[in-house]
Scaffold this motif. Sequence first.
Motif, PDB file in Angstrom:
ATOM      1  N   UNK A 294       0.813  -1.206   0.000  1.00  0.00           N
ATOM      2  CA  UNK A 294       0.000   0.000   0.000  1.00  0.00           C
ATOM      3  C   UNK A 294       0.849   1.261   0.000  1.00  0.00           C
ATOM      4  N   UNK A 295       0.439   2.231  -0.802  1.00  0.00           N
ATOM      5  CA  UNK A 295       1.148   3.512  -0.847  1.00  0.00           C
ATOM      6  C   UNK A 295       2.368   3.535  -1.741  1.00  0.00           C
ATOM      7  N   UNK A 296       2.684   2.408  -2.389  1.00  0.00           N
ATOM      8  CA  UNK A 296       3.899   2.362  -3.211  1.00  0.00           C
ATOM      9  C   UNK A 296       3.790   3.273  -4.427  1.00  0.00           C
ATOM     10  N   UNK A 297       2.590   3.392  -4.968  1.00  0.00           N
ATOM     11  CA  UNK A 297       2.410   4.264  -6.119  1.00  0.00           C
ATOM     12  C   UNK A 297       2.736   5.712  -5.759  1.00  0.00           C
ATOM     13  N   UNK A 298       2.310   6.144  -4.587  1.00  0.00           N
ATOM     14  CA  UNK A 298       2.603   7.506  -4.126  1.00  0.00           C
ATOM     15  C   UNK A 298       4.095   7.665  -3.875  1.00  0.00           C
ATOM     16  N   UNK A 299       4.695   6.646  -3.265  1.00  0.00           N
ATOM     17  CA  UNK A 299       6.135   6.695  -2.991  1.00  0.00           C
ATOM     18  C   UNK A 299       6.951   6.791  -4.280  1.00  0.00           C
ATOM     19  N   UNK A 300       6.555   6.025  -5.287  1.00  0.00           N
ATOM     20  CA  UNK A 300       7.275   6.050  -6.562  1.00  0.00           C
ATOM     21  C   UNK A 300       7.157   7.421  -7.220  1.00  0.00           C
ATOM     22  N   UNK A 301       5.957   8.000  -7.177  1.00  0.00           N
ATOM     23  CA  UNK A 301       5.772   9.335  -7.748  1.00  0.00           C
ATOM     24  C   UNK A 301       6.573  10.374  -6.962  1.00  0.00           C
ATOM     25  N   UNK A 302       6.555  10.277  -5.622  1.00  0.00           N
ATOM     26  CA  UNK A 302       7.339  11.194  -4.794  1.00  0.00           C
ATOM     27  C   UNK A 302       8.826  11.074  -5.104  1.00  0.00           C
ATOM     28  N   UNK A 303       9.288   9.851  -5.321  1.00  0.00           N
ATOM     29  CA  UNK A 303      10.701   9.635  -5.679  1.00  0.00           C
ATOM     30  C   UNK A 303      11.037  10.357  -6.978  1.00  0.00           C
ATOM     31  N   UNK A 304      10.089  10.327  -7.933  1.00  0.00           N
ATOM     32  CA  UNK A 304      10.311  11.034  -9.195  1.00  0.00           C
ATOM     33  C   UNK A 304      10.442  12.528  -8.989  1.00  0.00           C
ATOM     34  N   UNK A 305       9.603  13.106  -8.130  1.00  0.00           N
ATOM     35  CA  UNK A 305       9.667  14.544  -7.859  1.00  0.00           C
ATOM     36  C   UNK A 305      10.980  14.902  -7.169  1.00  0.00           C
ATOM     37  N   UNK A 306      11.358  14.099  -6.188  1.00  0.00           N
ATOM     38  CA  UNK A 306      12.611  14.348  -5.454  1.00  0.00           C
ATOM     39  C   UNK A 306      13.804  14.252  -6.403  1.00  0.00           C
ATOM     40  N   UNK A 307      13.803  13.249  -7.269  1.00  0.00           N
ATOM     41  CA  UNK A 307      14.906  13.105  -8.224  1.00  0.00           C
ATOM     42  C   UNK A 307      14.948  14.286  -9.190  1.00  0.00           C
ATOM     43  N   UNK A 308      13.790  14.772  -9.619  1.00  0.00           N
ATOM     44  CA  UNK A 308      13.742  15.929 -10.517  1.00  0.00           C
ATOM     45  C   UNK A 308      14.379  17.149  -9.864  1.00  0.00           C
ATOM     46  N   UNK A 309      14.068  17.382  -8.592  1.00  0.00           N
ATOM     47  CA  UNK A 309      14.670  18.513  -7.867  1.00  0.00           C
ATOM     48  C   UNK A 309      16.188  18.363  -7.813  1.00  0.00           C
ATOM     49  N   UNK A 310      16.640  17.145  -7.517  1.00  0.00           N
ATOM     50  CA  UNK A 310      18.089  16.924  -7.425  1.00  0.00           C
ATOM     51  C   UNK A 310      18.770  17.054  -8.782  1.00  0.00           C
ATOM     52  N   UNK A 311      18.083  16.644  -9.844  1.00  0.00           N
ATOM     53  CA  UNK A 311      18.642  16.836 -11.184  1.00  0.00           C
ATOM     54  C   UNK A 311      18.823  18.320 -11.483  1.00  0.00           C
ATOM     55  N   UNK A 312      17.832  19.121 -11.104  1.00  0.00           N
ATOM     56  CA  UNK A 312      17.973  20.567 -11.299  1.00  0.00           C
ATOM     57  C   UNK A 312      19.150  21.105 -10.488  1.00  0.00           C
ATOM     58  N   UNK A 313      19.248  20.694  -9.229  1.00  0.00           N
ATOM     59  CA  UNK A 313      20.336  21.188  -8.375  1.00  0.00           C
ATOM     60  C   UNK A 313      21.695  20.746  -8.917  1.00  0.00           C
ATOM     61  N   UNK A 314      21.775  19.500  -9.393  1.00  0.00           N
ATOM     62  CA  UNK A 314      23.032  19.025  -9.962  1.00  0.00           C
ATOM     63  C   UNK A 314      23.384  19.771 -11.234  1.00  0.00           C
ATOM     64  N   UNK A 315      22.387  20.004 -12.086  1.00  0.00           N
ATOM     65  CA  UNK A 315      22.628  20.796 -13.285  1.00  0.00           C
ATOM     66  C   UNK A 315      23.046  22.213 -12.941  1.00  0.00           C
ATOM     67  N   UNK A 316      22.448  22.780 -11.896  1.00  0.00           N
ATOM     68  CA  UNK A 316      22.780  24.147 -11.477  1.00  0.00           C
ATOM     69  C   UNK A 316      24.214  24.224 -10.959  1.00  0.00           C
ATOM     70  N   UNK A 317      24.661  23.176 -10.264  1.00  0.00           N
ATOM     71  CA  UNK A 317      26.059  23.114  -9.825  1.00  0.00           C
ATOM     72  C   UNK A 317      26.983  23.097 -11.034  1.00  0.00           C
ATOM     73  N   UNK A 318      26.677  22.221 -11.983  1.00  0.00           N
ATOM     74  CA  UNK A 318      27.543  22.047 -13.145  1.00  0.00           C
ATOM     75  C   UNK A 318      27.591  23.287 -14.022  1.00  0.00           C
ATOM     76  N   UNK A 319      26.424  23.880 -14.300  1.00  0.00           N
ATOM     77  CA  UNK A 319      26.387  25.012 -15.226  1.00  0.00           C
ATOM     78  C   UNK A 319      26.922  26.297 -14.609  1.00  0.00           C
ATOM     79  N   UNK A 320      27.010  26.332 -13.277  1.00  0.00           N
ATOM     80  CA  UNK A 320      27.621  27.479 -12.601  1.00  0.00           C
ATOM     81  C   UNK A 320      29.074  27.207 -12.192  1.00  0.00           C
ATOM     82  N   UNK A 321      29.577  26.027 -12.569  1.00  0.00           N
ATOM     83  CA  UNK A 321      30.955  25.631 -12.245  1.00  0.00           C
ATOM     84  C   UNK A 321      31.216  25.734 -10.743  1.00  0.00           C
ATOM     85  N   UNK A 322      30.281  25.146  -9.979  1.00  0.00           N
ATOM     86  CA  UNK A 322      30.373  25.212  -8.516  1.00  0.00           C
ATOM     87  C   UNK A 322      30.796  23.878  -7.910  1.00  0.00           C
TER      88      UNK A 322
END
Length: 369
Positions: free
Chosen positions: A206-234
């Motif tokens: 129970x709740x795995x569908x919500x957890x999987x979707x939440x994982x996708x949102x969390x990963x998206x945020x981290x992808x943005x942060x990682x891209x922001x590190x790279x593109x700012x040479x930080x």
Amino acid sequence: MHHTTLAQMAITALIVALLPLSMVWISKDVDKYRKLVWVSVFLTFDLIVFGAFTRLTDSGLGCPDWPGCYGLANPFLAHDEIRAAEALMPTGPVTLFKAWVEMIHRYLAMGIGILIMAMMATAWYRWRREKKAGYQPGYPTALFLFICLQGAFGAWTVTLKLQPIIVTMHLLLGMGLLALLVWFGEKQNHAVQSSGPAGVPAVMPGGLRVLAALSGVVLLVQLFLGGWVSTNYATLACTEFPLCGGGRVIPEMDFGHGFHLWRELGKTSAGHYLPFSALTAIHWVHRNFALVVVFVLGYTCWRARHVAALRKPVRGIAIVLVLQALTGIATIYLSYPLAIAVLHNAGAAALVLCLTMVNYRVVFLTSPR
């Protein structure tokens, strides 16, 4: 740009696409359409990794115009212009090596665009003739429009001189294209399985569908942060781990300038040089949000570990999470070696691939307990 140059570029992109198209055509797989989708997944993953290599070698402006190189189809033809620019600035941004890296990246992207066009044309043709659900043309048409958007951001990356938000969005759209293709590949697999003997859907916690979707949102945020590190040479704004900035847990940070999105590379919104404390803030947030990613994705994997349909992608996520932590720390301690930095980007793409599989299978291949 002259129409002859555009024709030369189109022919080159077609040649790039012919090899994977030929592999699909001669393969023993009965479902060539599904094979084409998964070949496109493989090449899109490769494109993301090569895009990381392009960015990390500072080759994004190896050809300072778009789509060609000094208005010509390839660095061979633009050799004199490139050598003249290299003579003025031997380390770039324009060098012969960087020009080739940038143009190979562009041609690989164009080749994938042709594969998606072939996918779309096949879907429309087969749908009109057979009306089979597996050939509904809406999804591949959306993929084509999506890759056109990605191409526009690729052009703006060059014309806006590596503006961080544009380059970061280009990265995110590349990851998004990978996710969309994987989802489509899973859909094609599902269509094949559905045409066979009916199976019993796997039971999920129970709740795995919500957890999987939440994982996708969390990963998206981290992808943005990682891209922001790279593109700012930080990347090397913190040269210690787990501490940062002179042995402090919480160093001096400038979040306002660091996370102001619309500005030039290395500049504040007012046009002044970006303070080092802004780079520290960018790095520190990405590093610490990684703990959230490990917790959320790790918990999702633990909850899904006994579901047979999810076992392989969940195992992949768990392995990649460990490798991401190791390569991230190694990047700091080894002063940003190129191979490890590229591998860290490849790990991010692998997480997108595996997590997309989990989300699809949770929705379509399992039933709630």
